[in-house]
Design an enzyme around this catalytic site. Structure first.
Site, mmCIF file in Angstrom:
data_model
loop_
_atom_site.group_PDB
_atom_site.id
_atom_site.type_symbol
_atom_site.label_atom_id
_atom_site.label_comp_id
_atom_site.label_asym_id
_atom_site.label_seq_id
_atom_site.Cartn_x
_atom_site.Cartn_y
_atom_site.Cartn_z
ATOM 1 N N HIS A 159 8.205 6.189 9.843
ATOM 2 C CA HIS A 159 7.334 6.043 8.675
ATOM 3 C C HIS A 159 6.385 7.242 8.713
ATOM 4 O O HIS A 159 5.200 7.113 9.039
ATOM 5 C CB HIS A 159 6.569 4.724 8.793
ATOM 6 C CG HIS A 159 5.900 4.263 7.537
ATOM 7 N ND1 HIS A 159 5.638 5.097 6.470
ATOM 8 C CD2 HIS A 159 5.430 3.036 7.182
ATOM 9 C CE1 HIS A 159 5.035 4.400 5.527
ATOM 10 N NE2 HIS A 159 4.903 3.147 5.930
ATOM 11 N N ARG A 182 11.902 3.652 0.380
ATOM 12 C CA ARG A 182 11.849 2.742 1.543
ATOM 13 C C ARG A 182 13.134 1.929 1.530
ATOM 14 O O ARG A 182 13.567 1.455 0.477
ATOM 15 C CB ARG A 182 10.632 1.823 1.450
ATOM 16 C CG ARG A 182 10.647 0.720 2.488
ATOM 17 C CD ARG A 182 9.352 -0.060 2.525
ATOM 18 N NE ARG A 182 8.292 0.708 3.170
ATOM 19 C CZ ARG A 182 7.101 0.203 3.490
ATOM 20 N NH1 ARG A 182 6.824 -1.062 3.222
ATOM 21 N NH2 ARG A 182 6.188 0.950 4.067
ATOM 22 N N LYS A 186 24.991 -4.293 -6.877
ATOM 23 C CA LYS A 186 26.377 -4.314 -7.384
ATOM 24 C C LYS A 186 27.287 -3.458 -6.516
ATOM 25 O O LYS A 186 28.402 -3.122 -6.911
ATOM 26 C CB LYS A 186 26.410 -3.777 -8.817
ATOM 27 C CG LYS A 186 25.543 -4.540 -9.805
ATOM 28 C CD LYS A 186 25.615 -3.867 -11.173
ATOM 29 C CE LYS A 186 24.719 -4.548 -12.181
ATOM 30 N NZ LYS A 186 24.649 -3.782 -13.440
ATOM 31 N N ARG A 197 0.812 -1.232 0.000
ATOM 32 C CA ARG A 197 0.000 0.000 0.000
ATOM 33 C C ARG A 197 0.837 1.269 0.000
ATOM 34 O O ARG A 197 0.436 2.261 -0.609
ATOM 35 C CB ARG A 197 -1.051 -0.028 1.112
ATOM 36 C CG ARG A 197 -0.658 0.248 2.491
ATOM 37 C CD ARG A 197 -1.325 -0.707 3.459
ATOM 38 N NE ARG A 197 -0.622 -1.979 3.428
ATOM 39 C CZ ARG A 197 -1.179 -3.143 3.107
ATOM 40 N NH1 ARG A 197 -2.439 -3.214 2.837
ATOM 41 N NH2 ARG A 197 -0.442 -4.236 3.086
ATOM 42 N N THR A 198 1.976 1.280 0.660
ATOM 43 C CA THR A 198 2.741 2.528 0.687
ATOM 44 C C THR A 198 3.226 2.861 -0.723
ATOM 45 O O THR A 198 3.045 3.971 -1.226
ATOM 46 C CB THR A 198 3.926 2.426 1.662
ATOM 47 O OG1 THR A 198 3.422 2.035 2.941
ATOM 48 C CG2 THR A 198 4.642 3.750 1.798
HETATM 49 C C1 NCD Z 1 3.984 -0.985 7.870
HETATM 50 C C2 NCD Z 1 5.429 -0.792 7.549
HETATM 51 O O1 NCD Z 1 5.899 -1.153 6.466
HETATM 52 O O2 NCD Z 1 6.077 -0.248 8.400
HETATM 53 N N1 NCD Z 1 3.102 -1.037 6.837
HETATM 54 C C3 NCD Z 1 2.786 0.053 6.078
HETATM 55 O O3 NCD Z 1 3.630 0.730 5.551
HETATM 56 N N2 NCD Z 1 1.482 0.345 5.940
HETATM 57 C C4 NCD Z 1 3.735 -1.967 8.944
HETATM 58 C C5 NCD Z 1 4.192 -3.401 8.784
HETATM 59 O O4 NCD Z 1 4.922 -3.743 7.860
HETATM 60 O O5 NCD Z 1 3.791 -4.195 9.635
#
Ligand code: NCD
Length: 338
Positions: free
Chosen positions: A135, A107, A86, A57-58
């Site tokens: 986050h 990320r 690499k 989702r992110t």
């Molecule tokens: C979370 C994350 O990646 O930190 N999910 C998210 O981004 N909605 C939580 C998780 O991975 O449990």
């Protein structure tokens, strides 16, 4: 803060007025997220999405939010698919990718990595999760959801009760959310976790210094009786030294319809950043709550689009022009309204 051209790396960079501004802009994105109108305000702009850890989702909501503003998205998914496999450094990757993009979302599995990347980038960088650290956009969408859910009950962000459940040690979403809550008044927080997975002491201290009441416990059922929000989280198995160690904690705190009905106030709101672990041995948030009106997890994901659209518009300086470049949509794809 000045949003134009800024990086979004940590919630610590926000003041309360910034949150109010983001939420006001997010509210205005409703017609676009609901596909009533389309806008070309970011026509020609490119988002570089660099996701070096699993994400559904992110990553997709950053991409969809950018598309909904009329921009295009270029993606790199997984370290093995990038030249980092690499041995390329964050510095070089940032110098290169920022030449191809107008803004970058990233990320990465290491705490602090996104800030290091941002220091070398020539365009704004948004942290989509750096290891167990932060986050920020998830915290914003969580807070936006809490505000909306409380408003339905005549309550505000300045006087409410929340229980956070699960892996509070490694969970970056709860770390960021707690830091953000320090900008508000009179929040009562209950942290429910195995002692080994407790909320970091520094976060607890920050909340207490902000005047909030914090209770730490390892008892689920007796601790969720008098709260407005229960915020469940997944055991972050990828942060443990071994799968065996993570397995010790999976399924320790389960919320299902029976426990909710027996212990919670009927209108307690159920939240989770997702993904919830649906494997039988984990199942921290049971599917038997799926049709429960208190379950806000998919309202959270819908709200994520609004908040991320707002941030993009503000960082690129177009939040006042979104409507000017809009027109009604021609198609009908919705089976039910969001
Ligand atoms: C979370 C994350 O990646 O930190 N999910 C998210 O981004 N909605 C939580 C998780 O991975 O449990």
């Amino acid at each position: 803060m000045d949003f134009i051209g800024a990086n979004i790396l940590s919630v610590s960079q926000f003041e309360r007025a910034d949150i109010d501004r983001i939420f006001t802009v997010a509210d205005s994105m409703g017609p676009f997220a609901r596909r009533e109108k389309v806008t070309r305000v970011l026509e020609g702009a490119i988002l570089g999405n660099m996701f070096l850890e699993p994400s559904t989702r992110t990553r997709l909501s950053f991409g969809a939010a950018f598309n909904l503003l009329g921009g295009m998205v270029r993606e790199t998914v997984g370290i093995t698919a990038s030249a980092m496999a690499k041995g390329e450094s964050l510095y070089d990757t940032a110098r290169v990718l920022s030449g191809y993009s107008d803004i970058i979302c990233m990320r990465h599995p290491q705490a602090g990595s996104v800030a290091e990347f941002a220091a070398a980038s020539r365009v704004p960088v948004v942290n989509g999760g750096d290891g167990d650290n932060e986050h920020p956009t998830q915290a914003l969408l969580d807070l936006y959801t809490i505000r909306k859910e409380l408003a339905g009950k005549g309550r505000t962000l300045d006087d409410f009760r929340i229980a956070m459940i699960g892996d509070l040690k490694h969970g970056r979403t709860v770390h960021s959310l707690c830091k953000l809550l320090c900008l508000f008044d009179k929040v009562q927080l209950t942290f429910i976790s195995p002692p080994e997975l407790a909320m970091p002491e520094a976060v607890v201290e920050q909340l207490r210094a902000a005047g909030h009441q914090v209770t730490v416990t390892d008892q689920l059922e007796e601790s969720i009786g008098h709260v407005d929000i229960v915020y469940s989280t997944r055991i972050q198995e990828e942060r443990f030294a071994s799968q065996e160690e993570a397995n010790l904690y999976r399924g320790r705190f389960r919320l299902n319809r029976e426990i909710f009905t027996r212990h919670c106030e009927p209108n307690t709101v159920i939240m989770h950043p997702l993904p919830r672990d649906s494997r039988a041995e984990a199942n921290e948030l049971d599917t038997d709550l799926n049709e429960h009106p208190s379950l806000a997890i998919f309202r959270q994901t819908d709200n994520g689009l609004l908040v991320r659209m707002a941030l993009f518009a503000m960082l690129l300086g177009v939040e006042g022009d979104v409507d000017k470049y809009s027109r009604p949509v021609r198609w009908h794809s919705r089976r039910s309204p969001i």
